[in-house]
Design a protein around this motif. Structure first.
Motif, PDB file in Angstrom:
ATOM      1  N   LEU A  41       0.829  -1.214   0.000  1.00  0.00           N
ATOM      2  CA  LEU A  41       0.000   0.000   0.000  1.00  0.00           C
ATOM      3  C   LEU A  41       0.858   1.258   0.000  1.00  0.00           C
ATOM      4  O   LEU A  41       0.513   2.253  -0.630  1.00  0.00           O
ATOM      5  CB  LEU A  41      -0.917   0.010   1.222  1.00  0.00           C
ATOM      6  N   SER A  42       1.984   1.212   0.714  1.00  0.00           N
ATOM      7  CA  SER A  42       2.794   2.428   0.869  1.00  0.00           C
ATOM      8  C   SER A  42       3.400   2.892  -0.444  1.00  0.00           C
ATOM      9  O   SER A  42       3.809   4.039  -0.581  1.00  0.00           O
ATOM     10  CB  SER A  42       3.906   2.213   1.899  1.00  0.00           C
ATOM     11  N   SER A  43       3.477   1.997  -1.458  1.00  0.00           N
ATOM     12  CA  SER A  43       4.109   2.372  -2.716  1.00  0.00           C
ATOM     13  C   SER A  43       3.339   3.468  -3.443  1.00  0.00           C
ATOM     14  O   SER A  43       3.933   4.300  -4.132  1.00  0.00           O
ATOM     15  CB  SER A  43       4.265   1.146  -3.618  1.00  0.00           C
ATOM     16  N   PHE A  44       2.003   3.480  -3.287  1.00  0.00           N
ATOM     17  CA  PHE A  44       1.205   4.498  -3.977  1.00  0.00           C
ATOM     18  C   PHE A  44       0.241   5.246  -3.052  1.00  0.00           C
ATOM     19  O   PHE A  44      -0.460   6.150  -3.508  1.00  0.00           O
ATOM     20  CB  PHE A  44       0.418   3.861  -5.133  1.00  0.00           C
ATOM     21  N   PHE A  45       0.197   4.865  -1.762  1.00  0.00           N
ATOM     22  CA  PHE A  45      -0.718   5.506  -0.816  1.00  0.00           C
ATOM     23  C   PHE A  45       0.022   5.885   0.465  1.00  0.00           C
ATOM     24  O   PHE A  45       0.891   5.143   0.930  1.00  0.00           O
ATOM     25  CB  PHE A  45      -1.882   4.567  -0.447  1.00  0.00           C
ATOM     26  N   LYS A  52      -3.566  13.453  14.566  1.00  0.00           N
ATOM     27  CA  LYS A  52      -2.334  14.209  14.830  1.00  0.00           C
ATOM     28  C   LYS A  52      -2.498  15.630  14.327  1.00  0.00           C
ATOM     29  O   LYS A  52      -3.116  15.863  13.281  1.00  0.00           O
ATOM     30  CB  LYS A  52      -1.145  13.536  14.139  1.00  0.00           C
ATOM     31  N   SER A  53      -1.923  16.561  15.045  1.00  0.00           N
ATOM     32  CA  SER A  53      -2.080  17.979  14.684  1.00  0.00           C
ATOM     33  C   SER A  53      -1.511  18.287  13.304  1.00  0.00           C
ATOM     34  O   SER A  53      -2.030  19.128  12.570  1.00  0.00           O
ATOM     35  CB  SER A  53      -1.399  18.869  15.733  1.00  0.00           C
ATOM     36  N   ASP A  54      -0.438  17.576  12.935  1.00  0.00           N
ATOM     37  CA  ASP A  54       0.165  17.831  11.634  1.00  0.00           C
ATOM     38  C   ASP A  54      -0.343  16.880  10.555  1.00  0.00           C
ATOM     39  O   ASP A  54       0.098  16.932   9.412  1.00  0.00           O
ATOM     40  CB  ASP A  54       1.689  17.730  11.721  1.00  0.00           C
ATOM     41  N   GLY A  55      -1.323  16.035  10.926  1.00  0.00           N
ATOM     42  CA  GLY A  55      -1.833  15.061   9.956  1.00  0.00           C
ATOM     43  C   GLY A  55      -0.737  14.167   9.439  1.00  0.00           C
ATOM     44  O   GLY A  55      -0.707  13.823   8.262  1.00  0.00           O
ATOM     45  N   GLY A  56       0.210  13.779  10.326  1.00  0.00           N
ATOM     46  CA  GLY A  56       1.396  13.053   9.906  1.00  0.00           C
ATOM     47  C   GLY A  56       1.112  11.653   9.406  1.00  0.00           C
ATOM     48  O   GLY A  56       0.056  11.066   9.681  1.00  0.00           O
ATOM     49  N   ASP A  57       2.093  11.105   8.660  1.00  0.00           N
ATOM     50  CA  ASP A  57       1.958   9.759   8.116  1.00  0.00           C
ATOM     51  C   ASP A  57       2.209   8.719   9.198  1.00  0.00           C
ATOM     52  O   ASP A  57       3.043   8.904  10.088  1.00  0.00           O
ATOM     53  CB  ASP A  57       2.954   9.544   6.976  1.00  0.00           C
ATOM     54  N   CYS A  58       1.495   7.594   9.096  1.00  0.00           N
ATOM     55  CA  CYS A  58       1.701   6.472   9.998  1.00  0.00           C
ATOM     56  C   CYS A  58       2.753   5.532   9.419  1.00  0.00           C
ATOM     57  O   CYS A  58       2.956   5.473   8.210  1.00  0.00           O
ATOM     58  CB  CYS A  58       0.395   5.715  10.203  1.00  0.00           C
ATOM     59  N   CYS A  59       3.388   4.786  10.297  1.00  0.00           N
ATOM     60  CA  CYS A  59       4.434   3.863   9.863  1.00  0.00           C
ATOM     61  C   CYS A  59       3.829   2.620   9.217  1.00  0.00           C
ATOM     62  O   CYS A  59       2.699   2.233   9.509  1.00  0.00           O
ATOM     63  CB  CYS A  59       5.296   3.450  11.052  1.00  0.00           C
ATOM     64  N   VAL A  60       4.631   1.990   8.356  1.00  0.00           N
ATOM     65  CA  VAL A  60       4.228   0.727   7.745  1.00  0.00           C
ATOM     66  C   VAL A  60       4.089  -0.323   8.840  1.00  0.00           C
ATOM     67  O   VAL A  60       4.911  -0.416   9.751  1.00  0.00           O
ATOM     68  CB  VAL A  60       5.275   0.281   6.700  1.00  0.00           C
ATOM     69  N   GLY A  61       3.036  -1.115   8.767  1.00  0.00           N
ATOM     70  CA  GLY A  61       2.798  -2.184   9.736  1.00  0.00           C
ATOM     71  C   GLY A  61       1.638  -1.921  10.662  1.00  0.00           C
ATOM     72  O   GLY A  61       1.109  -2.852  11.274  1.00  0.00           O
ATOM     73  N   GLY A  62       1.223  -0.658  10.780  1.00  0.00           N
ATOM     74  CA  GLY A  62       0.106  -0.320  11.652  1.00  0.00           C
ATOM     75  C   GLY A  62      -1.233  -0.464  10.939  1.00  0.00           C
ATOM     76  O   GLY A  62      -1.315  -0.853   9.772  1.00  0.00           O
ATOM     77  N   LYS A  68      -4.333   8.211   1.603  1.00  0.00           N
ATOM     78  CA  LYS A  68      -4.258   9.337   0.673  1.00  0.00           C
ATOM     79  C   LYS A  68      -3.391   8.933  -0.516  1.00  0.00           C
ATOM     80  O   LYS A  68      -2.285   8.420  -0.344  1.00  0.00           O
ATOM     81  CB  LYS A  68      -3.642  10.572   1.354  1.00  0.00           C
ATOM     82  N   ALA A  69      -3.895   9.146  -1.703  1.00  0.00           N
ATOM     83  CA  ALA A  69      -3.153   8.781  -2.911  1.00  0.00           C
ATOM     84  C   ALA A  69      -1.910   9.657  -3.049  1.00  0.00           C
ATOM     85  O   ALA A  69      -1.950  10.864  -2.765  1.00  0.00           O
ATOM     86  CB  ALA A  69      -4.047   8.948  -4.134  1.00  0.00           C
ATOM     87  N   ARG A  70      -0.827   9.053  -3.484  1.00  0.00           N
ATOM     88  CA  ARG A  70       0.381   9.829  -3.805  1.00  0.00           C
ATOM     89  C   ARG A  70       0.158  10.402  -5.205  1.00  0.00           C
ATOM     90  O   ARG A  70       0.566   9.809  -6.206  1.00  0.00           O
ATOM     91  CB  ARG A  70       1.617   8.935  -3.764  1.00  0.00           C
ATOM     92  N   ALA A 132       6.679  14.677  -3.161  1.00  0.00           N
ATOM     93  CA  ALA A 132       7.963  13.983  -3.080  1.00  0.00           C
ATOM     94  C   ALA A 132       8.454  13.876  -1.639  1.00  0.00           C
ATOM     95  O   ALA A 132       9.052  12.877  -1.244  1.00  0.00           O
ATOM     96  CB  ALA A 132       9.000  14.701  -3.942  1.00  0.00           C
ATOM     97  N   GLU A 133       8.193  14.903  -0.845  1.00  0.00           N
ATOM     98  CA  GLU A 133       8.642  14.917   0.553  1.00  0.00           C
ATOM     99  C   GLU A 133       7.984  13.824   1.381  1.00  0.00           C
ATOM    100  O   GLU A 133       8.532  13.381   2.392  1.00  0.00           O
ATOM    101  CB  GLU A 133       8.363  16.290   1.176  1.00  0.00           C
ATOM    102  N   HIS A 134       6.802  13.383   0.970  1.00  0.00           N
ATOM    103  CA  HIS A 134       6.105  12.321   1.694  1.00  0.00           C
ATOM    104  C   HIS A 134       6.641  10.935   1.350  1.00  0.00           C
ATOM    105  O   HIS A 134       6.178   9.942   1.910  1.00  0.00           O
ATOM    106  CB  HIS A 134       4.602  12.373   1.391  1.00  0.00           C
ATOM    107  N   CYS A 135       7.610  10.861   0.433  1.00  0.00           N
ATOM    108  CA  CYS A 135       8.167   9.577   0.002  1.00  0.00           C
ATOM    109  C   CYS A 135       9.508   9.330   0.681  1.00  0.00           C
ATOM    110  O   CYS A 135      10.340  10.229   0.755  1.00  0.00           O
ATOM    111  CB  CYS A 135       8.349   9.552  -1.515  1.00  0.00           C
ATOM    112  N   ASP A 136       9.712   8.114   1.158  1.00  0.00           N
ATOM    113  CA  ASP A 136      11.009   7.739   1.726  1.00  0.00           C
ATOM    114  C   ASP A 136      12.035   7.505   0.628  1.00  0.00           C
ATOM    115  O   ASP A 136      13.206   7.826   0.762  1.00  0.00           O
ATOM    116  CB  ASP A 136      10.869   6.471   2.570  1.00  0.00           C
TER     117      ASP A 136
END
Length: 474
Positions: A41-45, A52-62, A68-70, A132-136
């Motif tokens: 899922l993380s490859s495209f979402f 969270k106040s910043d609407g931050g991304d959750c880690c893989v595995g949770g 949200k679509a990339r 791009a910043e949301h991508c590892d």
């Protein structure tokens, strides 16, 4: 795992993109039964925690929170994007991913490329950077747009040059929809040729798709659907339509056509989204299939066709699926690859298919497929273990083949008919920054591209069949 970002520009680009996201979510839901945010899922979402106040991304595995679509959605008319925001996918996008205007580009490449391209340059770059910043590990940009309209051809190719400028090391794969000769946009030959120059100079790979080929495939599917054997039935949840059965009276023809292109994108991204015994890295497509930088137009073919229609008919033999991939009836442009020359070819297989099946079929088909003399082993293969929903297997073939030449020649002829009379030229020259030299340079670029394919074609007559190999006595 790597991530990719989809950039959809113009009415056509956004409609195809919307359908891709819909079908991708369906595929992941079919496989991901536990509701976990996995690497697939993380490859495209992204997985966003709105608490969270910043609407931050959750880690893989949770657990999956809010996907949200990339993606970045761009259109100079509001209609299609507003429709997406009011539809079932509205939660998949947010305002930071969208860029719209109200007046459109008036079917004028110059307005899209120069006027809107300049006015919205910073805004576009900011949205691309944000994605791009949301991508590892950002691996690829997929750009979707049409060639005939003003926004798709003009602003779409401006976005392409910005991607090269801002992210020079990230692969750029373009899916470009080419208009038919009967297109109702009279200036589409101008727009297409002006856009072709940009695609040739700035893309890593281009997957050309012709509207007329899509119409032909939809008609074939319709015949298969209604001419099926007794006892066969259509599933309501059809991937060739918007879920209302095959070409229902309320279904617009381009909805079915868009679904075919969306399925092309599903297949080309499957290795990035799911595991497999022989997964193909997206960067490997350009590395293995593009021996010369300008000759990066890859002819796509999809098989079996009923994968698109979800028709409940007996599965075709696996070997027949491989044969179909090289027939002209399954190409997404009107071309016959067997009568032209292969520079390289990729086979991207999904489902319960073994490496031995792949090798056996390549050896079986090899004698009938003319490859350039210096790349007789120019095959790239990928196996993804997850098949399309409801099917056992599917195949996407990407051929770097000189059969694209007639399509480009026809486009040049239609351009020349208008340009010789200087018809509608003033609409373009009235746009600030547009000069007539851009027309002549674009025409020269296309002619040079056609000549390069022609020179390769000329070598086909000199091809010498491989000598028979000695068999080892037992």
């Amino acid at each position: 795992m790597t991530q990719s970002v989809v950039v959809q520009v113009g009415q056509c680009g956004n409609q195809v993109g919307c359908r891709f996201w819909d079908l991708a979510l369906r595929e992941h839901a079919h496989v991901n039964k536990r509701g976990l945010y996995d690497e697939a899922l993380s490859s495209f979402f992204r997985n966003v925690d709105l608490r969270k106040s910043d609407g931050g991304d959750c880690c893989v595995g949770g657990r999956i929170q809010h996907l949200k679509a990339r993606a970045v959605l761009i259109d100079m008319e509001e209609g299609v994007v507003n429709g997406i925001l009011q539809g079932p996918l509205r939660e998949v996008f947010d305002s930071t991913q969208l860029l719209t205007d109200v007046s459109g580009s008036g079917n004028n490449w110059a307005v899209g490329h120069l006027t809107y391209g300049s006015a919205y340059r910073e805004a576009i770059v900011n949205k691309l950077r944000k994605a791009a910043e949301h991508c590892d590990c950002l691996q690829c940009f997929f750009l979707i747009h049409s060639m005939g309209g003003g926004t798709g051809s003009g602003l779409g190719t401006r976005v392409l040059s910005l991607l090269e400028e801002e992210f020079p090391d990230v692969c750029r794969i373009v899916t470009a929809m080419y208009p038919s000769a009967e297109d109702d946009v009279i200036t589409s030959p101008y727009n297409s040729v002006l856009a072709m120059r940009e695609l040739t100079e700035h893309a890593d790979c281009v997957l050309p798709v012709e509207n007329q080929s899509l119409v032909d495939i939809v008609n074939k599917i319709s015949v298969m659907s209604h001419g099926a054997k007794p006892g066969s039935a259509l599933r309501k949840d059809s991937t060739v339509t918007s879920g209302q059965g095959s070409l229902s009276p309320t279904e617009k023809p381009f909805d079915a056509m868009n679904n075919i292109v969306a399925n092309l994108l599903l297949n080309i991204t499957s290795s990035a989204r799911f595991e497999g015994s022989l997964n193909m890295d997206l960067n490997e497509i350009a590395m293995n299939l593009v021996p010369f930088p300008r000759l990066h137009y890859l002819v796509p073919s999809l098989t079996p066709l009923y994968t698109l229609a979800d028709v409940n008919i007996p599965t075709r033999r696996l070997d027949q699926m491989f044969s179909d991939a090289f027939s002209k009836d399954h190409q997404l442009i009107r071309a016959d690859p067997k009568r032209s020359l292969y520079l390289a070819c990729a086979l991207m297989v999904r489902g319960n298919v073994q490496v031995s099946d792949l090798r056996r079929n390549i050896e079986r088909l090899r004698p009938s497929l003319p490859f350039v003399s210096w790349n007789q082993e120019g095959w790239k293969t990928g196996l993804c273990s997850v098949p399309p929903v409801g099917h056992s297997h599917s195949l996407l073939a990407l051929a770097n083949n000189t059969c694209v030449k007639p399509t480009f020649m026809e486009l040049r002829d239609r351009f020349t008919k208008l340009y010789r009379k200087k018809a509608h030229l003033h609409h373009y020259l009235d746009v600030d920054g547009m000069e007539q030299s851009i027309f002549s340079e674009s025409l020269s670029s296309l002619s040079a591209l056609i000549d390069e394919y022609h020179q390769l074609d000329a070598t086909k007559a000199r091809l010498i069949p491989d000598a028979q190999r000695l068999s080892i006595a037992r």
